[in-house]
Design a protein around this motif. Structure first.
Motif, mmCIF file in Angstrom:
data_model
loop_
_atom_site.group_PDB
_atom_site.id
_atom_site.type_symbol
_atom_site.label_atom_id
_atom_site.label_comp_id
_atom_site.label_asym_id
_atom_site.label_seq_id
_atom_site.Cartn_x
_atom_site.Cartn_y
_atom_site.Cartn_z
ATOM 1 N N GLY A 1 -4.493 -0.338 -2.664
ATOM 2 C CA GLY A 1 -5.419 -0.625 -3.745
ATOM 3 C C GLY A 1 -4.720 -0.610 -5.094
ATOM 4 N N VAL A 2 -4.991 -1.618 -5.911
ATOM 5 C CA VAL A 2 -4.464 -1.688 -7.270
ATOM 6 C C VAL A 2 -5.618 -2.019 -8.213
ATOM 7 C CG1 VAL A 2 -2.151 -2.412 -6.552
ATOM 8 C CG2 VAL A 2 -3.864 -4.148 -7.053
ATOM 9 N N ASN A 3 -5.455 -1.699 -9.492
ATOM 10 C CA ASN A 3 -6.511 -2.044 -10.445
ATOM 11 C C ASN A 3 -5.984 -2.729 -11.700
ATOM 12 O OD1 ASN A 3 -5.364 0.286 -11.440
ATOM 13 N ND2 ASN A 3 -7.179 1.555 -11.070
ATOM 14 N N LYS A 4 -4.862 -3.445 -11.540
ATOM 15 C CA LYS A 4 -4.320 -4.301 -12.596
ATOM 16 C C LYS A 4 -4.039 -3.543 -13.886
ATOM 17 C CE LYS A 4 -5.941 -8.767 -10.917
ATOM 18 N NZ LYS A 4 -6.580 -10.051 -11.245
ATOM 19 N N VAL A 5 -3.521 -2.324 -13.756
ATOM 20 C CA VAL A 5 -3.063 -1.561 -14.913
ATOM 21 C C VAL A 5 -1.540 -1.561 -14.911
ATOM 22 C CG1 VAL A 5 -5.123 -0.118 -15.029
ATOM 23 C CG2 VAL A 5 -3.200 0.594 -13.605
ATOM 24 N N ILE A 6 -0.956 -1.165 -16.037
ATOM 25 C CA ILE A 6 0.495 -1.266 -16.184
ATOM 26 C C ILE A 6 1.229 -0.438 -15.132
ATOM 27 C CG2 ILE A 6 2.423 -0.691 -17.717
ATOM 28 C CD1 ILE A 6 0.667 -1.560 -20.067
ATOM 29 N N SER A 7 0.688 0.730 -14.789
ATOM 30 C CA SER A 7 1.394 1.594 -13.834
ATOM 31 C C SER A 7 1.431 1.018 -12.428
ATOM 32 C CB SER A 7 0.773 2.994 -13.818
ATOM 33 O OG SER A 7 -0.582 2.947 -13.414
ATOM 34 N N ASP A 8 0.642 -0.041 -12.158
ATOM 35 C CA ASP A 8 0.728 -0.709 -10.859
ATOM 36 C C ASP A 8 2.039 -1.458 -10.691
ATOM 37 O OD1 ASP A 8 -1.762 0.083 -9.916
ATOM 38 O OD2 ASP A 8 -2.792 -1.709 -10.640
ATOM 39 N N VAL A 9 2.779 -1.640 -11.786
ATOM 40 C CA VAL A 9 3.971 -2.503 -11.729
ATOM 41 C C VAL A 9 5.005 -2.003 -10.726
ATOM 42 C CG1 VAL A 9 5.347 -1.402 -13.559
ATOM 43 C CG2 VAL A 9 5.509 -3.881 -13.177
ATOM 44 N N VAL A 10 5.018 -0.707 -10.427
ATOM 45 C CA VAL A 10 5.991 -0.189 -9.454
ATOM 46 C C VAL A 10 5.768 -0.839 -8.089
ATOM 47 C CG1 VAL A 10 6.813 1.876 -8.268
ATOM 48 C CG2 VAL A 10 6.324 1.965 -10.699
ATOM 49 N N PHE A 11 4.507 -1.084 -7.718
ATOM 50 C CA PHE A 11 4.236 -1.773 -6.455
ATOM 51 C C PHE A 11 4.841 -3.181 -6.467
ATOM 52 C CE2 PHE A 11 0.101 0.797 -6.723
ATOM 53 C CZ PHE A 11 0.607 1.842 -5.982
ATOM 54 N N TYR A 12 4.670 -3.852 -7.590
ATOM 55 C CA TYR A 12 5.155 -5.233 -7.693
ATOM 56 C C TYR A 12 6.682 -5.286 -7.750
ATOM 57 C CZ TYR A 12 0.284 -6.454 -8.504
ATOM 58 O OH TYR A 12 -1.081 -6.616 -8.362
ATOM 59 N N ILE A 13 7.302 -4.275 -8.349
ATOM 60 C CA ILE A 13 8.773 -4.196 -8.323
ATOM 61 C C ILE A 13 9.251 -4.096 -6.884
ATOM 62 C CG2 ILE A 13 10.774 -2.760 -8.902
ATOM 63 C CD1 ILE A 13 9.273 -1.916 -11.461
ATOM 64 N N ALA A 14 8.626 -3.184 -6.134
ATOM 65 C CA ALA A 14 9.020 -3.001 -4.727
ATOM 66 C C ALA A 14 8.786 -4.268 -3.918
ATOM 67 C CB ALA A 14 8.248 -1.830 -4.121
ATOM 68 N N GLN A 15 7.717 -4.989 -4.269
ATOM 69 C CA GLN A 15 7.418 -6.240 -3.570
ATOM 70 C C GLN A 15 8.462 -7.305 -3.889
ATOM 71 O OE1 GLN A 15 5.305 -6.848 -0.983
ATOM 72 N NE2 GLN A 15 3.353 -7.374 -1.977
ATOM 73 N N GLU A 16 8.726 -7.513 -5.160
ATOM 74 C CA GLU A 16 9.618 -8.593 -5.584
ATOM 75 C C GLU A 16 11.084 -8.301 -5.304
ATOM 76 O OE1 GLU A 16 9.057 -10.529 -9.257
ATOM 77 O OE2 GLU A 16 7.008 -11.115 -8.736
ATOM 78 N N ARG A 17 11.465 -7.043 -5.360
ATOM 79 C CA ARG A 17 12.866 -6.680 -5.085
ATOM 80 C C ARG A 17 13.173 -6.570 -3.587
ATOM 81 N NH1 ARG A 17 16.210 -4.298 -9.035
ATOM 82 N NH2 ARG A 17 15.553 -4.969 -11.100
ATOM 83 N N GLY A 18 12.138 -6.681 -2.766
ATOM 84 C CA GLY A 18 12.358 -6.605 -1.323
ATOM 85 C C GLY A 18 12.470 -5.193 -0.793
#
Length: 345
Positions: A34-51
């Protein structure tokens, strides 16, 4: 035939040295987060994009919610595996009711230089000299995101440092975007708010920051939550997610050097935040204060205990509960063992 056998032997040796054969895509474990589009969610997206998730043979689906508290019931029901929440009376009550969710890592905290949840006051109150110290908060209309939230707990700390009680201010609750509007219209005098709302209010000239990290050092604001399955039957999967999460948090820490978006990789981080939150004003990041996230996933147990004490005093806790009932730090500790100590770039 001998050459073929020798070749197979070499291939097997190379696979062993590499840690085994690469996992097949169909073997990847799917996790719903679960995410709520706040800045601290970016760690999930880093892990996603960096593999980093792929390295752990995980397929992570990021499911949007409009707030952290709305994730608790789906997390407890197993509809999502991982959630992002905050220190709140609702979280402690959920654990007290036996819903089987626990804090497993830091997601947002106010470490030194990372006071992303400041006390804002209207600029005209400061310019006029009406408010000079925290003692002058008496009788002011002050907003928090509660009831029973970390923002309310921080407001109580601010009032206490001014020699006041929580009841000495006119306390109201509203969302962070509503707080910016209310400051502009003078419907409220101040607020405990988070980024980017804090920078938006300051940038527009309607408010000033009236606190820094010394007001409530290291407050544990946002947390990572696991549901019952990852806490019990699938701890190995929970460990793999945590290792990727901690690895991504270290990339974030490098980019937000000393509480500014100016470290290695900061421009790419800003791009990712803007892409995933909908923020469009890049200039805000020049002065915006990033949220702290421990590069080891550690949570501030004292802060959680202090906030729980406040919630109890406000009559917001249904059943007796202690912080130890709410936290499982084994995943983060094991991730640090695997990754080694954090070394800033």
């Amino acid at each position: 035939m001998k050459r073929r056998a020798a070749l197979l032997t070499m291939v097997g040796a190379c696979a062993w040295l590499a840690g085994g054969a690469a996992p097949r895509a169909e073997d990847a474990v799917t996790l719903k987060v679960g995410v709520n589009k706040v800045i601290s969610d970016v760690v999930f997206y880093i892990a996603q994009e960096r593999g980093f998730f792929a390295e752990q043979n995980l397929k992570v689906e990021l499911i949007p919610f409009d707030s952290g508290p709305r994730m608790i019931a789906p997390l407890a029901a197993g509809q999502i595996d991982i959630g992002a929440g905050a220190s709140s009376a609702g979280l402690f009550n959920a654990v007290g009711r036996g819903l089987g969710v626990k804090i497993v890592a830091d997601k947002g905290s106010t470490a030194a230089a990372y006071d992303y949840m400041p006390l804002l006051l209207r600029k005209d109150l400061i310019d006029s000299g009406k408010v000079k110290t925290l003692a002058d908060l008496r009788g002011l209309k002050l907003a928090a995101a509660g009831p029973g939230s970390a923002t309310n707990a921080k407001l109580a700390v601010a009032l206490g440092k001014g020699g006041l009680t929580y009841k000495d201010a006119d306390n109201v609750n509203m969302s962070y975007p509503q707080q910016v509007v209310a400051l502009s219209s003078k419907a409220i005098d101040g607020a405990i708010t988070t980024e980017p709302s804090a920078s938006q209010a300051v940038d527009s000239g309607v408010a000033v920051r009236f606190s820094d990290a010394s007001l409530y050092p290291g407050q544990q604001v946002a947390i990572l939550l696991y549901g019952a399955e990852l806490l019990t039957k699938r701890r190995d999967v929970g460990q793999r997610f945590m290792t990727a999460y901690v690895k991504a948090s270290r990339v974030y820490n490098d980019a937000t050097n000393k509480g500014l978006f100016n470290g290695p990789g900061s421009q790419q981080l800003i791009d990712l935040i803007m892409k995933t939150t909908g923020l469009s004003n890049r200039k805000l990041f020049d002065t915006m204060v990033p949220n702290g996230i421990s590069p080891d996933g550690a949570v501030n147990m004292k802060s959680l205990a202090d906030d729980l004490k406040f919630f109890v005093e406000q009559g917001q806790i249904e059943k007796p509960v202690v912080v130890g009932d709410v936290v499982d730090m084994a995943f983060a500790s094991n991730a640090v063992k695997q990754l080694g100590p954090y070394r800033p770039n």
